[in-house]
Design a protein around this motif. Structure first.
Motif, PDB file in Angstrom:
ATOM      1  N   ASN A  78     -62.344 -32.485   2.274  1.00 36.63           N
ATOM      2  CA  ASN A  78     -63.193 -33.520   1.926  1.00 36.63           C
ATOM      3  C   ASN A  78     -64.540 -33.151   1.979  1.00 36.63           C
ATOM      4  O   ASN A  78     -64.875 -31.932   2.317  1.00 36.63           O
ATOM      5  N   GLN A  79     -65.525 -34.009   1.919  1.00 35.53           N
ATOM      6  CA  GLN A  79     -67.045 -33.737   2.132  1.00 35.53           C
ATOM      7  C   GLN A  79     -67.290 -33.396   3.555  1.00 35.53           C
ATOM      8  O   GLN A  79     -68.419 -32.836   3.850  1.00 35.53           O
ATOM      9  N   TRP A  80     -66.302 -33.462   4.401  1.00 31.88           N
ATOM     10  CA  TRP A  80     -66.196 -32.925   5.868  1.00 31.88           C
ATOM     11  C   TRP A  80     -65.943 -31.428   6.228  1.00 31.88           C
ATOM     12  O   TRP A  80     -65.988 -30.948   7.237  1.00 31.88           O
ATOM     13  N   GLY A  81     -65.290 -30.931   5.112  1.00 33.54           N
ATOM     14  CA  GLY A  81     -65.096 -29.762   5.207  1.00 33.54           C
ATOM     15  C   GLY A  81     -63.542 -29.612   5.144  1.00 33.54           C
ATOM     16  O   GLY A  81     -62.852 -30.416   4.722  1.00 33.54           O
ATOM     17  N   ASN A  82     -63.006 -28.228   5.224  1.00 35.18           N
ATOM     18  CA  ASN A  82     -61.692 -28.174   5.069  1.00 35.18           C
ATOM     19  C   ASN A  82     -61.038 -27.947   6.747  1.00 35.18           C
ATOM     20  O   ASN A  82     -61.617 -27.129   7.471  1.00 35.18           O
ATOM     21  N   PHE A  83     -60.118 -28.795   7.099  1.00 41.62           N
ATOM     22  CA  PHE A  83     -59.419 -28.824   8.278  1.00 41.62           C
ATOM     23  C   PHE A  83     -58.031 -28.775   8.394  1.00 41.62           C
ATOM     24  O   PHE A  83     -57.485 -29.114   7.426  1.00 41.62           O
ATOM     25  N   THR A  84     -57.657 -27.947   9.245  1.00 42.42           N
ATOM     26  CA  THR A  84     -56.217 -27.779   9.589  1.00 42.42           C
ATOM     27  C   THR A  84     -55.834 -27.845  10.894  1.00 42.42           C
ATOM     28  O   THR A  84     -56.433 -27.605  11.794  1.00 42.42           O
ATOM     29  N   ALA A  85     -54.753 -28.541  11.269  1.00 39.09           N
ATOM     30  CA  ALA A  85     -54.095 -28.729  12.544  1.00 39.09           C
ATOM     31  C   ALA A  85     -52.679 -28.429  12.493  1.00 39.09           C
ATOM     32  O   ALA A  85     -51.997 -28.943  11.508  1.00 39.09           O
ATOM     33  N   ALA A  86     -52.086 -27.773  13.415  1.00 38.40           N
ATOM     34  CA  ALA A  86     -50.935 -27.385  13.446  1.00 38.40           C
ATOM     35  C   ALA A  86     -50.117 -27.620  14.873  1.00 38.40           C
ATOM     36  O   ALA A  86     -50.654 -26.897  15.732  1.00 38.40           O
ATOM     37  N   VAL A  87     -48.948 -27.969  15.134  1.00 38.12           N
ATOM     38  CA  VAL A  87     -48.137 -27.798  16.410  1.00 38.12           C
ATOM     39  C   VAL A  87     -46.956 -27.320  16.097  1.00 38.12           C
ATOM     40  O   VAL A  87     -46.341 -27.435  15.127  1.00 38.12           O
ATOM     41  N   PHE A  88     -46.472 -26.469  16.732  1.00 35.47           N
ATOM     42  CA  PHE A  88     -45.271 -25.623  16.656  1.00 35.47           C
ATOM     43  C   PHE A  88     -44.635 -25.084  17.824  1.00 35.47           C
ATOM     44  O   PHE A  88     -45.149 -25.141  19.088  1.00 35.47           O
ATOM     45  N   GLN A  89     -43.370 -24.790  17.734  1.00 37.21           N
ATOM     46  CA  GLN A  89     -42.439 -24.416  18.521  1.00 37.21           C
ATOM     47  C   GLN A  89     -41.493 -23.236  18.267  1.00 37.21           C
ATOM     48  O   GLN A  89     -41.007 -23.656  17.053  1.00 37.21           O
ATOM     49  N   ASP A 142     -76.351 -22.294   1.055  1.00 40.13           N
ATOM     50  CA  ASP A 142     -75.610 -21.140   1.010  1.00 40.13           C
ATOM     51  C   ASP A 142     -75.244 -20.787   2.745  1.00 40.13           C
ATOM     52  O   ASP A 142     -74.811 -19.878   3.039  1.00 40.13           O
ATOM     53  N   VAL A 143     -75.408 -21.991   3.526  1.00 40.45           N
ATOM     54  CA  VAL A 143     -75.167 -21.873   4.932  1.00 40.45           C
ATOM     55  C   VAL A 143     -73.579 -22.401   5.152  1.00 40.45           C
ATOM     56  O   VAL A 143     -73.396 -23.508   4.700  1.00 40.45           O
ATOM     57  N   THR A 144     -72.827 -21.490   5.887  1.00 40.64           N
ATOM     58  CA  THR A 144     -71.389 -21.763   6.085  1.00 40.64           C
ATOM     59  C   THR A 144     -71.288 -21.954   7.625  1.00 40.64           C
ATOM     60  O   THR A 144     -71.917 -21.133   8.117  1.00 40.64           O
ATOM     61  N   ALA A 145     -70.194 -22.550   7.799  1.00 40.11           N
ATOM     62  CA  ALA A 145     -69.922 -22.682   9.356  1.00 40.11           C
ATOM     63  C   ALA A 145     -68.402 -22.420   9.580  1.00 40.11           C
ATOM     64  O   ALA A 145     -67.524 -22.800   8.486  1.00 40.11           O
ATOM     65  N   GLN A 146     -67.669 -22.025  10.496  1.00 43.87           N
ATOM     66  CA  GLN A 146     -66.353 -21.655  10.548  1.00 43.87           C
ATOM     67  C   GLN A 146     -65.938 -21.598  12.198  1.00 43.87           C
ATOM     68  O   GLN A 146     -66.738 -21.399  12.898  1.00 43.87           O
ATOM     69  N   ALA A 147     -64.875 -22.497  12.458  1.00 47.30           N
ATOM     70  CA  ALA A 147     -64.377 -22.741  13.795  1.00 47.30           C
ATOM     71  C   ALA A 147     -62.821 -22.779  14.138  1.00 47.30           C
ATOM     72  O   ALA A 147     -62.451 -23.553  13.176  1.00 47.30           O
ATOM     73  N   SER A 148     -62.350 -22.249  14.973  1.00 48.00           N
ATOM     74  CA  SER A 148     -60.991 -22.420  15.104  1.00 48.00           C
ATOM     75  C   SER A 148     -60.564 -22.410  16.554  1.00 48.00           C
ATOM     76  O   SER A 148     -61.583 -21.728  17.495  1.00 48.00           O
ATOM     77  N   TYR A 149     -59.514 -22.731  16.944  1.00 48.20           N
ATOM     78  CA  TYR A 149     -59.045 -22.637  18.273  1.00 48.20           C
ATOM     79  C   TYR A 149     -57.574 -22.501  18.300  1.00 48.20           C
ATOM     80  O   TYR A 149     -56.648 -23.106  17.482  1.00 48.20           O
ATOM     81  N   SER A 150     -56.922 -21.848  19.231  1.00 49.20           N
ATOM     82  CA  SER A 150     -55.656 -21.509  19.296  1.00 49.20           C
ATOM     83  C   SER A 150     -55.212 -21.742  20.820  1.00 49.20           C
ATOM     84  O   SER A 150     -55.763 -21.339  21.625  1.00 49.20           O
ATOM     85  N   PHE A 151     -54.183 -22.540  21.075  1.00 51.86           N
ATOM     86  CA  PHE A 151     -53.598 -22.424  22.254  1.00 51.86           C
ATOM     87  C   PHE A 151     -51.958 -22.357  22.032  1.00 51.86           C
ATOM     88  O   PHE A 151     -51.177 -22.724  21.303  1.00 51.86           O
ATOM     89  N   LEU A 152     -51.600 -21.117  23.126  1.00 51.81           N
ATOM     90  CA  LEU A 152     -50.212 -20.597  22.843  1.00 51.81           C
ATOM     91  C   LEU A 152     -49.681 -20.390  24.202  1.00 51.81           C
ATOM     92  O   LEU A 152     -50.189 -19.651  25.270  1.00 51.81           O
ATOM     93  N   ASP A 153     -48.609 -21.188  24.546  1.00 49.25           N
ATOM     94  CA  ASP A 153     -47.888 -21.127  25.528  1.00 49.25           C
ATOM     95  C   ASP A 153     -46.531 -20.526  25.547  1.00 49.25           C
ATOM     96  O   ASP A 153     -45.670 -20.846  24.824  1.00 49.25           O
ATOM     97  N   ALA A 154     -46.557 -18.843  25.762  1.00 51.02           N
ATOM     98  CA  ALA A 154     -45.439 -18.196  25.580  1.00 51.02           C
ATOM     99  C   ALA A 154     -44.750 -17.550  27.019  1.00 51.02           C
ATOM    100  O   ALA A 154     -45.392 -17.119  27.647  1.00 51.02           O
ATOM    101  N   THR A 155     -43.550 -17.921  27.332  1.00 55.58           N
ATOM    102  CA  THR A 155     -42.940 -17.654  28.475  1.00 55.58           C
ATOM    103  C   THR A 155     -41.666 -17.123  28.136  1.00 55.58           C
ATOM    104  O   THR A 155     -40.941 -17.432  27.103  1.00 55.58           O
TER     105      THR A 155
END
Length: 710
Positions: A516-527, A568-581
């Motif tokens: 939407n006008q706030w940008g493109n956003f994704t969130a995922a929870v996985f196992q 023409d100003v763009t912004a990108q941000a991402s974050y990943s949390f991975l608990d691998a045991t």
């Protein structure tokens, strides 16, 4: 208590996703939603959907937004993709270290557990080992990165999938000449020829060739690389389309190998053998070609077919002392093999044969024949070994592998806002090794084995609003060991390690997407719950062995956001949390070497973050800045040491000038702006304690290209 911990983490992540969903929904309701946003189509899931409505973690990266670099490594383009860990070893003999949600982190060289494709042609060998060295960034158009359960659509070794697509020739004929250089005497010259078809049934073309060389950041890390790529495209009168792709790569690279912690702190540029007695190095030569053809039969039916073949040769000199090769069953310190590989894929797609349904059914075939030799890496001079040369033969075998995978995929829009996607693939892989080196106590190590698994997948997508969608998915994963991983039994004997089993996994994902006008956003929870995970059993003198872990667990959360802020100003941000045991003990006769449940899987960062800003007009001045954070990484299964966390910053600036027939592009960039001394990657479970592969300090590059149309 471990299970309670897992439940708490899952509950917390689920609540986080729900809260974000509610917030985005409220924002979308309160804002004027009449603004028309571009629809971004993806091909990775083969379902003809947009990114917003795809029930998977999938990301598309446009190469034209990543041109202010030398165009040598994928690390220059694949930035800020949540869940993707891409490390530059500063070692062209071993390629990049690439993992997706922890799958593939065990690899000491090449790519494992992730499928790679170029224009639909596999860049991953039939046994599951891939390489990024033959991906030509000069002719690249875009990349799609697919993670999570839906990667199982691609069968064996698909913990993630990376699909690259090169440009198609358009418009008038043109030639582009470019040169770029940088720190450590890096230099790259390239030429790109392209042109569109004047009429139907005539081919458009893109032909690209480049030469790269460098002295390397570290001592004994020089490399040179020739890469050529050609693509012909026919758009025929009957609506069908043909792509013919041919690729060639030749690499010679010295290998400085890993350092101990003390060596890294004293001098990160040094080679691990101060006298460089072994002259460790690798030569790679590969040629590959393939054709894919898309043929619409009518409005409802379409046929897709693909065939490919290739040849690969590798010679690698290792740092194994002559004393270790006295064992008559030792395979020597020089690896020398050649491979012929080939395959085909045939797929039918039917649309609306049943109401609101899309059905695809196909059959994929892949095969590989390998001629593998091993030699001593020394000759005797007055009873003293002289290293870095090819000595006596110690191994000679013929290895073959083939698979024939039928698959089915169905998408059913059974409600206006709800769609069901299901898939089923039967993956079966057949290995055989014939030993031709049978001398003295070195007996016949011939053998064969078969692996097979039925891989179901399913996903449910709910379009909450036209701008927000959510999904939940599940799939069974399957990964067989590669021939390289089977090449050396953990006991130190020769022959193929047929005791190594394939890993299987149950993969779950819950996701949310908004555009939407706030940008493109994704969130995922996985196992991901994995049985018989293929993990490192140790690496000594450049030779890696592998074993199975009874159970491992990977779970986490991924967030991403991008937006055009202003003009023409763009912004990108991402974050990943991975608990691998490790989720179960790996026993050992030595109590000190028991790998306990709860230990972190080495080679995997628990947290990653990325922020980038760009000024990207079509012409004139452009610029960008990005900041990347990587958490600490454990170096072994016992978690005895770590490569420390780090944050690095990069700056780039460029200028594009255009007129009717000419285009001039220039750039300059600085990486690791604050000269951070950090470890780029680790060699997991190195038996000599040389885990660390240092990254370059502050470094620069600059380049100029000129394009002329005719």
């Amino acid at each position: 208590m471990q299970r309670v911990k897992h439940l708490k983490i899952n509950t917390t992540l689920l609540c986080l996703t729900v809260c974000i969903s509610q917030n985005l929904y409220a924002e979308s309701e309160s804002q004027d939603s009449t603004q028309q946003l571009p629809t971004i189509k993806v091909e990775a899931t083969r379902s003809d959907t947009s990114v917003l409505n795809t029930p998977a973690s999938v990301y598309r990266i446009e190469q034209q937004q990543n041109q202010n670099n030398m165009g040598v490594n994928l690390t220059e383009t694949l930035k800020g993709i949540p869940g993707l860990q891409l490390n530059n070893r500063e070692n062209y003999a071993q390629d990049l270290q690439l993992s997706m949600r922890g799958f593939g982190a065990r690899s000491t060289f090449g790519v494992r557990g992730i499928r790679l494709y170029v224009d639909g042609i596999p860049a991953t060998m039939p046994d599951g080992q891939g390489q990024t060295s033959n991906i030509d960034l000069s002719s690249l158009d875009h990349i799609e990165v697919l993670g999570g359960p839906f990667s199982s659509l691609y069968g064996n070794s698909s913990g993630g999938t990376i699909l690259t697509k090169t440009k198609e020739g358009t418009g008038r004929d043109s030639v582009e000449l470019g040169y770029s250089g940088g720190s450590n005497n890096k230099g790259r010259a390239d030429i790109v020829l392209q042109g569109g078809a004047d009429q139907a049934n005539e081919p458009s073309y893109v032909i690209s060739s480049s030469y790269f060389d460098t002295d390397g950041y570290r001592d004994h890390s020089a490399a040179r690389k020739n890469l050529s790529n050609a693509k012909l495209t026919w758009d025929l009168d009957d609506g069908s389309k043909i792509n013919w792709i041919t690729n060639y790569v030749n690499i010679h690279a010295d290998d400085p190998q890993g350092l101990s912690r003390n060596q890294w702190k004293q001098n990160p540029k040094q080679v691990n053998d101060s006298k460089n007695e072994y002259n460790v190095r690798k030569d790679i030569n590969q040629t590959q070609t393939g054709i894919n053809w898309t043929k619409p039969i009518n409005d409802q039916n379409e046929i897709y077919s693909m065939v490919y073949l290739g040849h690969r040769e590798v010679t690698q000199y290792q740092s194994i002392p002559s004393s270790a090769q006295k064992n008559p069953r030792h395979a020597g310190g020089v690896i020398d093999f050649s491979r012929d590989f080939y395959g085909a894929d045939l797929r039918w797609t039917g649309k609306d044969l049943l109401p609101n349904t899309r059905i695809s059914a196909g059959l994929a075939y892949d095969a590989m024949n390998e001629d593998r030799q091993g030699y001593e890496n020394f000759t005797l001079d007055h009873n003293k070994p002289h290293y870095g040369v090819k000595g006596n033969l110690r191994r000679d075998e013929r290895n073959t592998l083939w698979n024939l995978d039928p698959y089915l995929q169905v998408a059913w829009q059974f409600l206006p806002t709800v769609r069901l996607d299901t898939g089923l693939r039967y993956s079966n892989v057949h290995y055989e090794s014939k030993d031709h080196y049978i001398t003295g106590s070195n007996g016949d190590d011939s053998g064969q084995t078969d692996y097979n698994k039925l891989l179901p997948s399913t996903a449910l997508t709910w379009e909450i609003t036209p701008e927000i969608s959510s999904y939940i998915s599940y799939a069974k994963g399957f990964e067989t060991p590669t021939f390289t991983e089977m090449a050396y039994p953990t006991s130190g004997t020769s022959g193929i390690n047929f005791a190594l089993k394939p890993s299987t996994s149950d993969n779950y994902e819950l996701g949310l997407k908004a555009q939407n006008q706030w940008g493109n956003f994704t969130a995922a929870v996985f196992q991901s719950n994995t049985r018989d995970d293929i993990v490192s059993a140790g690496s000594v003198d450049g030779r890696a062995t592998y074993q199975n872990a009874d159970k491992t667990l990977r779970q986490g959360v991924e967030l991403s956001w991008n937006k055009k802020l202003w003009k023409d100003v763009t912004a990108q941000a991402s974050y990943s949390f991975l608990d691998a045991t490790f989720d179960a003990d790996i026993p050992n006769s030595d109590p000190k070497k028991v790998i306990h449940s709860g230990n972190y899987i080495p080679g995997i960062a628990k947290n990653q973050a990325f922020v980038g800003f760009g000024w990207l007009p079509e012409s004139g001045l452009n610029a960008g800045v990005d900041v990347r954070y990587m958490d600490k990484i454990y170096v072994d299964d016992l978690n005895t040491d770590t490569a420390p966390s780090y944050t690095v910053t990069s700056l780039n600036v460029g200028y594009i000038w255009k007129n009717k027939d000419w285009k001039v592009r220039s750039f300059a960039r600085v990486d690791n702006l604050f000269d951070k001394n950090y470890v780029g990657s680790v060699i997991v479970n190195d038996g000599n304690g040389r885990f660390f592969e240092p990254a370059d300090g502050i470094n620069w590059s600059a380049g100029l290209s000129v394009t002329k149309q005719f």
